[in-house]
Design an enzyme around this catalytic site. Structure first.
Site, PDB file in Angstrom:
ATOM      1  N   ASP A   1      74.716 -34.629  80.248  1.00  0.00           N
ATOM      2  CA  ASP A   1      73.475 -33.970  80.659  1.00  0.00           C
ATOM      3  C   ASP A   1      73.707 -33.382  82.048  1.00  0.00           C
ATOM      4  O   ASP A   1      74.666 -33.736  82.733  1.00  0.00           O
ATOM      5  CB  ASP A   1      72.330 -35.007  80.706  1.00  0.00           C
ATOM      6  CG  ASP A   1      71.020 -34.382  81.161  1.00  0.00           C
ATOM      7  OD1 ASP A   1      70.715 -33.257  80.728  1.00  0.00           O
ATOM      8  OD2 ASP A   1      70.305 -35.010  81.980  1.00  0.00           O
ATOM      9  N   SER A   2      72.785 -32.526  82.456  1.00  0.00           N
ATOM     10  CA  SER A   2      72.857 -31.983  83.813  1.00  0.00           C
ATOM     11  C   SER A   2      72.636 -33.077  84.858  1.00  0.00           C
ATOM     12  O   SER A   2      72.984 -32.897  86.015  1.00  0.00           O
ATOM     13  CB  SER A   2      71.790 -30.909  83.977  1.00  0.00           C
ATOM     14  OG  SER A   2      70.521 -31.446  83.642  1.00  0.00           O
TER      15      SER A   2
ATOM     16  N   CYS B   1      71.395 -32.562  77.027  1.00  0.00           N
ATOM     17  CA  CYS B   1      70.603 -31.625  77.829  1.00  0.00           C
ATOM     18  C   CYS B   1      70.126 -30.472  76.942  1.00  0.00           C
ATOM     19  O   CYS B   1      70.938 -29.834  76.267  1.00  0.00           O
ATOM     20  CB  CYS B   1      71.503 -31.093  78.948  1.00  0.00           C
ATOM     21  SG  CYS B   1      70.742 -29.847  79.989  1.00  0.00           S
TER      22      CYS B   1
ATOM     23  N   GLU C   1      61.588 -36.840  88.592  1.00  0.00           N
ATOM     24  CA  GLU C   1      62.619 -37.461  89.439  1.00  0.00           C
ATOM     25  C   GLU C   1      61.992 -38.137  90.653  1.00  0.00           C
ATOM     26  O   GLU C   1      62.526 -39.097  91.192  1.00  0.00           O
ATOM     27  CB  GLU C   1      63.665 -36.418  89.839  1.00  0.00           C
ATOM     28  CG  GLU C   1      64.332 -35.868  88.584  1.00  0.00           C
ATOM     29  CD  GLU C   1      65.780 -35.524  88.718  1.00  0.00           C
ATOM     30  OE1 GLU C   1      66.268 -35.446  89.852  1.00  0.00           O
ATOM     31  OE2 GLU C   1      66.418 -35.327  87.665  1.00  0.00           O
TER      32      GLU C   1
ATOM     33  N   CYS D   1      62.861 -31.042  76.804  1.00  0.00           N
ATOM     34  CA  CYS D   1      63.587 -31.268  78.057  1.00  0.00           C
ATOM     35  C   CYS D   1      63.749 -32.774  78.215  1.00  0.00           C
ATOM     36  O   CYS D   1      62.829 -33.537  77.891  1.00  0.00           O
ATOM     37  CB  CYS D   1      62.797 -30.687  79.234  1.00  0.00           C
ATOM     38  SG  CYS D   1      63.503 -31.079  80.836  1.00  0.00           S
TER      39      CYS D   1
ATOM     40  N   HIS E   1      63.572 -34.745  80.595  1.00  0.00           N
ATOM     41  CA  HIS E   1      62.678 -35.490  81.488  1.00  0.00           C
ATOM     42  C   HIS E   1      61.271 -35.688  80.924  1.00  0.00           C
ATOM     43  O   HIS E   1      60.540 -36.566  81.372  1.00  0.00           O
ATOM     44  CB  HIS E   1      62.543 -34.760  82.820  1.00  0.00           C
ATOM     45  CG  HIS E   1      63.769 -34.821  83.675  1.00  0.00           C
ATOM     46  ND1 HIS E   1      65.001 -34.393  83.223  1.00  0.00           N
ATOM     47  CD2 HIS E   1      63.954 -35.247  84.951  1.00  0.00           C
ATOM     48  CE1 HIS E   1      65.890 -34.559  84.193  1.00  0.00           C
ATOM     49  NE2 HIS E   1      65.280 -35.078  85.252  1.00  0.00           N
TER      50      HIS E   1
END
Ligand code: DGL
Length: 267
Positions: A10-11, A73, A152, A184, A186
């Site tokens: 993932d990023s 991702c 985050e 996504c 997140h």
């Protein structure tokens, strides 16, 4: 049978939601997870840059002798899945197809919303994947770039996050969607806030669990499942920037499975 690890990348840390789903669904498998924390976010970057980063990570994972690669991702899947599937000598699975499959299964009205990074939404990857499965479906996409930094920051139910969600999701409500793809890594952490904003008539779909099933199918069909003898092997977590913040924020995503973080650098 093949006791090598499965590579997941993932990023950054968000893809740990996918790694966690794999660990739950396939407890005998061991994962080597790369979070490209030095170069996150991928969402606003050009397709060419995301493809270059994805190639570097895939090459590194192959050096670790992985037996399959999962692109956790959404943005990297949208831009680099086909390239890696063409170039890499092990099976490569992304998160878009499994997410689209879950959405088509969940919808009753055929009106499906998709939210993701700017790169994911602009790529049209979800639109294409849903149209291939259900040509009559109507897909409404919206980029929600502020969600990633809010997650985050741990602002999962902060009034500012709610205000932003109301603004991002208003067009979805107006369009009368009955299913929303959290496109996504997140966004699953914002699921309860998003569900609250959209109300009880909208089913939220997250591709993590469906991706684990897709991995299971591929491992089975190619006789690559673990024999169960690799239990002592353990998972590996690799960051491309300071391991401390990966550890701290990552535990929010995956819990105590994350205890130690290695680092590597991509030139
Ligand atoms: N992992 C990215 C995704 O799922 C979100 C974070 C980023 O922009 O890199 O699209």
């Amino acid at each position: 049978m093949n006791d090598a690890r499965v590579g997941v990348f993932d990023s950054g840390i968000g893809g740990l939601t996918v790694a966690a789903a794999i660990m739950r669904a396939l407890p005998d498998e061991r994962v080597v997870y790369v979070g490209d924390t030095a170069r996150v976010p991928y969402g606003p970057k050009s397709p060419a840059t995301v493809v270059r980063y994805s190639r570097q990570i895939a090459a590194w994972l192959l050096e670790q002798h992985v037996k399959a690669i999962v692109i956790a991702c959404n943005t990297a899947t949208a831009h680099a899945l086909e390239t890696l599937q063409r170039e890499v000598p092990v099976p490569v699975i992304g998160v878009v197809q499994p997410g689209a499959r879950s959405a088509v299964r969940a919808t009753r009205t055929g009106r499906i919303g998709v939210i993701g990074t700017t790169g994911t939404i602009n790529s049209g990857a979800y639109h294409r994947a849903i149209a291939a499965l259900s040509p009559a479906a109507t897909v409404i996409g919206a980029a929600c770039p502020l969600f990633v930094p809010l997650v985050e920051e741990g602002w999962l139910d902060h009034p500012a996050t709610r205000l932003i969600a109301e603004s991002y999701l208003a067009p979805m409500r107006d369009a009368g969607i009955d299913t929303l793809v959290l496109g996504c890594t997140h966004y699953p952490l914002l699921a309860s806030l998003i569900a609250d904003v959209l109300g009880p008539g909208v089913t939220l779909v997250d591709s993590a669990a469906e991706t684990a099933i897709a991995l299971q199918d591929v491992l089975r069909s190619q006789s690559l499942q673990c024999s169960g003898a690799s239990v002592g092997l353990g998972h590996r977590f690799i960051a491309t920037d300071a391991p401390e913040s990966f550890l701290r924020v990552g535990q929010r995503f995956i819990g105590p499975a994350l205890q130690h973080v290695e680092t590597t650098v991509f030139a």
